[in-house]
Design an enzyme around this catalytic site. Structure first.
Site, short mmCIF file in Angstrom:
data_model
loop_
_atom_site.label_atom_id
_atom_site.label_comp_id
_atom_site.label_asym_id
_atom_site.label_seq_id
_atom_site.Cartn_x
_atom_site.Cartn_y
_atom_site.Cartn_z
N LYS A 61 0.84 -1.21 0.00
CA LYS A 61 0.00 0.00 0.00
C LYS A 61 0.87 1.26 0.00
CE LYS A 61 -3.79 -2.26 2.48
NZ LYS A 61 -4.54 -2.32 3.75
N GLY A 117 0.07 -5.22 10.36
CA GLY A 117 1.33 -4.73 9.84
C GLY A 117 1.17 -3.25 9.56
N ALA A 175 -1.50 0.46 6.74
CA ALA A 175 -1.67 -0.66 7.67
C ALA A 175 -2.52 -1.74 7.03
CB ALA A 175 -2.33 -0.17 8.97
N ASP A 176 -2.34 -2.95 7.54
CA ASP A 176 -3.19 -4.05 7.13
C ASP A 176 -3.33 -5.00 8.32
OD1 ASP A 176 -4.41 -5.20 4.48
OD2 ASP A 176 -3.65 -6.91 5.62
N THR A 177 -4.52 -5.56 8.48
CA THR A 177 -4.78 -6.47 9.60
C THR A 177 -5.35 -7.77 9.07
OG1 THR A 177 -5.21 -4.60 11.09
CG2 THR A 177 -6.08 -6.75 11.76
#
Length: 192
Positions: free
Chosen positions: A58, A112, A75-77
């Protein structure tokens, strides 16, 4: 509070209202700017590496047009139960399947985060263990019908009804489960 960032224009590359709220509560002034990114990761990554890879993917979308005074936050979850990685549910049936898989067991929520300026990139991940009680079919149906958790990894929000009645324990950061490991992010931003 984060005086080291006073020369930066912060950009949050996320449409998540929960992430927006957390950054506001942290007292940061930021702009929201998103880009379409196909969230696909290569096979062979360890589970903890997946959300970091996706957050860096991203951030990479901003590489060409980021200005020298800008700092992009991505961010990524993901939610992981056994070896099954749960993203956002495709539909109601998918959400039911995910919540049934989480019922009466523990899982991991891994976020992350990537902080990127023209000169520097810092990435990290945070893991929280979450335990659900046994969920009845009625509880799952009620939650999905009333809260429509289709924008949430694992088909649930800890801060919503299902979190109130279903989660009987967590180890680690609550805010990570909401969608952003804000304590760790604050530490990393203060060193940036």
């Amino acid at each position: 509070m984060l005086n080291n960032l006073k020369d930066y224009q912060l950009i949050l590359a996320s449409q998540s209202p929960r992430r927006h709220q957390m950054l506001k509560e942290l007292g940061l002034i930021f702009e929201i700017r998103t880009k379409e990114v196909e969230e696909v990761y290569p096979g062979g990554l360890d589970t903890e590496q997946i959300p970091v890879y996706l957050s860096e993917l991203k951030a990479k979308a901003f590489e060409e047009d980021i200005k020298s005074n800008e700092l992009v936050i991505t961010a990524d979850t993901i939610v992981c139960v056994d070896d099954w990685i749960l993203g956002k549910p495709k539909d109601r049936e998918d959400a039911v399947k995910m919540l049934n898989a989480l019922s009466n067991r523990s899982h991991q929520v891994i976020s992350g985060v990537c902080l990127m300026s023209k000169e520097k990139k810092v990435s990290f991940s945070t893991t929280t263990n979450v335990h659900f009680k046994a969920l009845s079919d009625e509880e799952i149906d009620y939650y999905i019908d009333n809260y429509k958790p289709f924008d949430k990894a694992g088909a649930y929000g800890i801060q919503e009804w299902i979190g109130f009645i279903g989660i009987d324990g967590i180890e680690g950061s609550y805010f990570n489960v909401v969608g952003l490991p804000i304590q760790r992010m604050y530490q990393e931003l203060s060193k940036f």
